[in-house]
Write a protein that holds these residues in place. Structure first.
Motif, mmCIF file in Angstrom:
data_model
loop_
_atom_site.group_PDB
_atom_site.id
_atom_site.type_symbol
_atom_site.label_atom_id
_atom_site.label_comp_id
_atom_site.label_asym_id
_atom_site.label_seq_id
_atom_site.Cartn_x
_atom_site.Cartn_y
_atom_site.Cartn_z
ATOM 1 N N ILE A 97 -17.433 7.854 -0.297
ATOM 2 C CA ILE A 97 -16.185 7.395 0.317
ATOM 3 C C ILE A 97 -15.055 8.380 0.043
ATOM 4 O O ILE A 97 -14.271 8.711 0.932
ATOM 5 N N ASN A 98 -14.966 8.868 -1.188
ATOM 6 C CA ASN A 98 -13.922 9.834 -1.530
ATOM 7 C C ASN A 98 -14.121 11.153 -0.795
ATOM 8 O O ASN A 98 -13.158 11.756 -0.305
ATOM 9 N N GLU A 107 -7.052 0.779 0.188
ATOM 10 C CA GLU A 107 -7.592 -0.577 0.282
ATOM 11 C C GLU A 107 -8.950 -0.576 0.974
ATOM 12 O O GLU A 107 -9.852 -1.332 0.587
ATOM 13 N N LEU A 108 -9.106 0.287 1.995
ATOM 14 C CA LEU A 108 -10.409 0.402 2.665
ATOM 15 C C LEU A 108 -11.460 0.920 1.692
ATOM 16 O O LEU A 108 -12.579 0.386 1.620
ATOM 17 N N ALA A 109 -11.104 1.945 0.928
ATOM 18 C CA ALA A 109 -12.032 2.507 -0.055
ATOM 19 C C ALA A 109 -12.396 1.456 -1.098
ATOM 20 O O ALA A 109 -13.564 1.328 -1.490
ATOM 21 N N ILE A 121 -14.014 10.114 3.335
ATOM 22 C CA ILE A 121 -12.943 9.294 3.906
ATOM 23 C C ILE A 121 -11.603 9.543 3.223
ATOM 24 O O ILE A 121 -10.629 9.942 3.876
ATOM 25 N N VAL A 122 -11.539 9.309 1.912
ATOM 26 C CA VAL A 122 -10.248 9.319 1.220
ATOM 27 C C VAL A 122 -9.610 10.706 1.206
ATOM 28 O O VAL A 122 -8.460 10.874 1.647
ATOM 29 N N SER A 162 -0.949 4.132 0.392
ATOM 30 C CA SER A 162 -1.933 5.073 0.941
ATOM 31 C C SER A 162 -2.209 4.822 2.424
ATOM 32 O O SER A 162 -3.223 5.261 2.946
ATOM 33 N N SER A 176 0.816 -1.211 0.000
ATOM 34 C CA SER A 176 0.000 0.000 0.000
ATOM 35 C C SER A 176 0.856 1.271 0.000
ATOM 36 O O SER A 176 1.856 1.360 0.714
ATOM 37 N N VAL A 197 -5.743 3.365 3.370
ATOM 38 C CA VAL A 197 -7.021 4.010 3.085
ATOM 39 C C VAL A 197 -7.518 3.663 1.681
ATOM 40 O O VAL A 197 -8.724 3.537 1.448
ATOM 41 N N PHE A 215 -8.637 12.035 4.578
ATOM 42 C CA PHE A 215 -7.464 11.311 5.069
ATOM 43 C C PHE A 215 -6.188 11.946 4.529
ATOM 44 O O PHE A 215 -5.242 12.197 5.275
ATOM 45 N N TYR A 216 -6.148 12.186 3.219
ATOM 46 C CA TYR A 216 -4.956 12.796 2.635
ATOM 47 C C TYR A 216 -4.703 14.185 3.212
ATOM 48 O O TYR A 216 -3.552 14.576 3.444
#
Length: 199
Positions: free
Chosen positions: A125-126, A80-82, A129-130, A75, A73, A78, A133-134
């Motif tokens: 999700i983006n 993989e979770l997405a 979450i994604v 990322s 990974s 995150v 996160f970034y």
């Protein structure tokens, strides 16, 4: 055939499909919206497994794929979770419809519905979450992400537009590609996946 034998064969099929999915996941995807959206085909074995073995084995195949993905990974997990959440949304929707309407038409409708649900799920999700996160974990301002995508898609000048003009079209395309491949392969591979003998 005993229940123990059936379980062993089911575990073996989940393992094989999970390994194929993981291998496809580790192969670099095709850049569609550089630098963050790349098309890969690793969800095809998940869909094939879901159709032939059921939703729970489908989720296990997906879990194997993403756990292996964690070992490579970039990322911090995150991504993989997405992938797990979005792929699960597509597979579970498609399989639920296919199980109620066990026909080629049912499979097609399931895949179309699965694509729509995955696209909606990926947008959420983006957005929630994604990208946060970034912003938080990698100290990357949201404006920098928007600007990065804006260089590829000029219409993107805000986070909502990034979701509307980059994330959503990408996942629609991804869902269509995955659906076409799965639809073409499933009937041909169904006897093998289910362990049925040719007569």
């Amino acid at each position: 055939m005993t229940r123990k034998t059936v379980s062993a064969k089911l575990i073996a099929r989940v393992g094989v499909l999970g390994a194929i999915a993981a291998l496809l996941f580790l192969i670099p995807g095709i850049p569609i919206v550089p630098p963050i959206y790349k098309l890969d085909f690793s969800t095809v074995p998940v869909l094939l497994g879901g159709f032939s073995l059921g939703p729970v084995p489908g989720l296990l195949i997906l879990l194997v794929k993403d756990l292996v993905g964690l070992t490579n990974s970039s990322s911090m997990g995150v991504g993989e979770l997405a992938d797990f959440l979005a792929s699960a949304a597509m597979m579970l929707t498609a399989v639920a419809i296919y199980r109620r309407h066990h026909s080629r038409r049912g499979a097609l409708i399931g895949l179309i519905a699965g694509t729509a649900v995955m696209t909606a799920a990926a947008a959420l999700i983006n957005y929630y979450i994604v990208i946060p996160f970034y912003v938080a974990a990698m100290n990357m301002p949201a404006e920098a992400i928007v600007s990065m995508i804006g260089k590829v898609i000029p219409a993107v000048d805000s986070l909502p537009k990034l979701i509307a003009f980059a994330t959503t079209p990408f996942n629609l395309l991804k869902g269509v590609v995955l659906s076409v491949i799965t639809f073409l392969l499933y009937k041909r591979l169904s006897p093998l996946l289910k362990g049925e003998k040719k007569r």
